[in-house]
Design a protein around this motif. Structure first.
Motif, PDB file in Angstrom:
ATOM      1  N   ASP A  93       0.837  -1.199   0.000  1.00  0.00           N
ATOM      2  CA  ASP A  93       0.000   0.000   0.000  1.00  0.00           C
ATOM      3  C   ASP A  93       0.875   1.253   0.000  1.00  0.00           C
ATOM      4  N   ASP A  94       0.240   2.405  -0.237  1.00  0.00           N
ATOM      5  CA  ASP A  94       0.944   3.690  -0.131  1.00  0.00           C
ATOM      6  C   ASP A  94       0.967   4.096   1.341  1.00  0.00           C
ATOM      7  N   LEU A  95       1.873   3.513   2.089  1.00  0.00           N
ATOM      8  CA  LEU A  95       1.914   3.749   3.527  1.00  0.00           C
ATOM      9  C   LEU A  95       2.472   5.119   3.879  1.00  0.00           C
ATOM     10  N   VAL A  96       3.391   5.625   3.081  1.00  0.00           N
ATOM     11  CA  VAL A  96       3.928   6.958   3.345  1.00  0.00           C
ATOM     12  C   VAL A  96       2.833   8.012   3.179  1.00  0.00           C
ATOM     13  N   GLY A  97       2.015   7.867   2.142  1.00  0.00           N
ATOM     14  CA  GLY A  97       0.913   8.792   1.946  1.00  0.00           C
ATOM     15  C   GLY A  97      -0.110   8.729   3.068  1.00  0.00           C
ATOM     16  N   ARG A  98      -0.221   7.596   3.676  1.00  0.00           N
ATOM     17  CA  ARG A  98      -1.225   7.369   4.731  1.00  0.00           C
ATOM     18  C   ARG A  98      -0.715   7.732   6.115  1.00  0.00           C
ATOM     19  N   PHE A  99       0.566   7.441   6.392  1.00  0.00           N
ATOM     20  CA  PHE A  99       1.101   7.622   7.733  1.00  0.00           C
ATOM     21  C   PHE A  99       2.253   8.621   7.815  1.00  0.00           C
ATOM     22  N   GLY A 100       2.907   8.910   6.692  1.00  0.00           N
ATOM     23  CA  GLY A 100       4.106   9.731   6.728  1.00  0.00           C
ATOM     24  C   GLY A 100       5.350   8.888   6.953  1.00  0.00           C
ATOM     25  N   ARG A 101       6.459   9.565   7.271  1.00  0.00           N
ATOM     26  CA  ARG A 101       7.720   8.873   7.543  1.00  0.00           C
ATOM     27  C   ARG A 101       8.042   8.934   9.026  1.00  0.00           C
ATOM     28  N   PHE A 102       8.936   8.031   9.457  1.00  0.00           N
ATOM     29  CA  PHE A 102       9.227   7.867  10.873  1.00  0.00           C
ATOM     30  C   PHE A 102      10.732   7.797  11.112  1.00  0.00           C
ATOM     31  N   PRO A 103      11.180   8.245  12.284  1.00  0.00           N
ATOM     32  CA  PRO A 103      12.598   8.100  12.609  1.00  0.00           C
ATOM     33  C   PRO A 103      13.015   6.651  12.824  1.00  0.00           C
ATOM     34  N   VAL A 104      12.040   5.799  13.172  1.00  0.00           N
ATOM     35  CA  VAL A 104      12.325   4.381  13.388  1.00  0.00           C
ATOM     36  C   VAL A 104      11.211   3.545  12.756  1.00  0.00           C
ATOM     37  N   VAL A 105      11.587   2.515  12.018  1.00  0.00           N
ATOM     38  CA  VAL A 105      10.627   1.558  11.459  1.00  0.00           C
ATOM     39  C   VAL A 105      11.112   0.155  11.820  1.00  0.00           C
ATOM     40  N   PRO A 117      10.022  -9.807  -1.697  1.00  0.00           N
ATOM     41  CA  PRO A 117      10.829  -9.136  -0.675  1.00  0.00           C
ATOM     42  C   PRO A 117      11.422  -7.810  -1.124  1.00  0.00           C
ATOM     43  N   ARG A 118      11.704  -7.642  -2.405  1.00  0.00           N
ATOM     44  CA  ARG A 118      12.217  -6.352  -2.867  1.00  0.00           C
ATOM     45  C   ARG A 118      11.168  -5.261  -2.708  1.00  0.00           C
ATOM     46  N   ASP A 119       9.931  -5.552  -3.057  1.00  0.00           N
ATOM     47  CA  ASP A 119       8.854  -4.575  -2.865  1.00  0.00           C
ATOM     48  C   ASP A 119       8.677  -4.273  -1.374  1.00  0.00           C
ATOM     49  N   PHE A 120       8.767  -5.303  -0.558  1.00  0.00           N
ATOM     50  CA  PHE A 120       8.632  -5.125   0.883  1.00  0.00           C
ATOM     51  C   PHE A 120       9.716  -4.190   1.425  1.00  0.00           C
ATOM     52  N   LEU A 121      10.964  -4.428   1.038  1.00  0.00           N
ATOM     53  CA  LEU A 121      12.064  -3.612   1.549  1.00  0.00           C
ATOM     54  C   LEU A 121      12.047  -2.201   0.966  1.00  0.00           C
ATOM     55  N   ASN A 122      11.586  -2.046  -0.258  1.00  0.00           N
ATOM     56  CA  ASN A 122      11.444  -0.704  -0.807  1.00  0.00           C
ATOM     57  C   ASN A 122      10.405   0.093  -0.021  1.00  0.00           C
ATOM     58  N   SER A 123       9.321  -0.571   0.366  1.00  0.00           N
ATOM     59  CA  SER A 123       8.301   0.083   1.181  1.00  0.00           C
ATOM     60  C   SER A 123       8.847   0.426   2.557  1.00  0.00           C
ATOM     61  N   LEU A 124       9.579  -0.503   3.141  1.00  0.00           N
ATOM     62  CA  LEU A 124      10.206  -0.264   4.445  1.00  0.00           C
ATOM     63  C   LEU A 124      11.137   0.944   4.367  1.00  0.00           C
ATOM     64  N   PHE A 125      11.965   0.985   3.340  1.00  0.00           N
ATOM     65  CA  PHE A 125      12.913   2.089   3.158  1.00  0.00           C
ATOM     66  C   PHE A 125      12.177   3.427   3.036  1.00  0.00           C
ATOM     67  N   SER A 126      11.083   3.434   2.284  1.00  0.00           N
ATOM     68  CA  SER A 126      10.346   4.677   2.059  1.00  0.00           C
ATOM     69  C   SER A 126       9.735   5.221   3.336  1.00  0.00           C
ATOM     70  N   LEU A 127       9.451   4.365   4.304  1.00  0.00           N
ATOM     71  CA  LEU A 127       8.837   4.784   5.558  1.00  0.00           C
ATOM     72  C   LEU A 127       9.835   5.416   6.523  1.00  0.00           C
TER      73      LEU A 127
END
Length: 211
Positions: A93-105, A117-127
């Protein structure tokens, strides 16, 4: 190409910690305590499950948000911990658009269940905010551990072949490092937890998003 598989049926009996949290939560807590944050203690949990980790972190001052694709997990979390923002959602999902970014994920014992897993880690990185920290864990796999499992007849149980929505990716430090670096993470280090390092149950990766 994004691959998404419905795992909304992944089940949770309750909203309490499971056995893996006995060795994962102390390590996570120790790493979080060592961070030098310049802002408030905000944390996002990607794959929050039944909310038990989020609840534990909230008791020591963390403002935790998170998502999980399990309908039952989020229902248990919302019932037990209504004060936390834990919602249905996934890394696709577009989690950054929904929640923003965080100092810790954080994301504990999730990536081994992920088909892309690449999509998963790209999403993790974006957060993660620039300069922020990500902490993930996954079952540890290494040559000597796998040899011991094979010699003791425990390989079938370890690879969870009959577990619906179980483990489908089996990571070593080398293979996970490759994808973490590909996603853009730097300063990656690992801790092996739960038993002696060579037979560790899980490994915890701590990494930075460049500032």
């Amino acid at each position: 190409m994004t691959v998404e598989v419905d795992i909304s049926g992944y089940s949770y009996e309750n909203a309490y910690p499971n056995s893996s949290h006995a060795y994962l939560l102390p390590t996570l807590s120790e790493e979080l305590a060592g961070l030098r944050l310049t802002k408030e203690k905000r944390l996002f949990e990607l794959g929050c499950g039944n909310g038990s980790i989020a609840a534990a972190l909230s008791t020591v001052g963390w403002e935790v948000s998170g998502v999980d694709p399990s309908e039952e997990g989020i229902a248990q979390a919302n019932k037990k911990y209504p004060e936390l923002r834990l919602e249905m959602g996934s890394a696709y999902d577009d989690l950054v658009g929904r929640f923003g970014r965080f100092p810790v994920v954080t994301s504990l014992e999730v990536i081994e269940h992920v088909y892309a897993p690449r999509d998963f880690l790209n999403s993790l990185f974006s957060l993660v905010e620039p300069g922020g920290t990500a902490i993930i864990s996954t079952p540890y796999h290494g040559y000597l551990k796998n040899l011991v499992l094979a010699m003791t007849g425990k390989m079938d149980a370890h690879f969870t072949a009959t577990w619906d929505h179980g483990h489908i990716k089996f990571w070593s430090i080398r293979t996970l490092t490759i994808l973490l670096e590909e996603a853009g993470f730097r300063d990656i280090r690992f801790r092996r937890v739960g038993r002696i390092p060579v037979l560790a149950k899980s490994m915890v990766a701590i990494m930075k998003r460049p500032g």
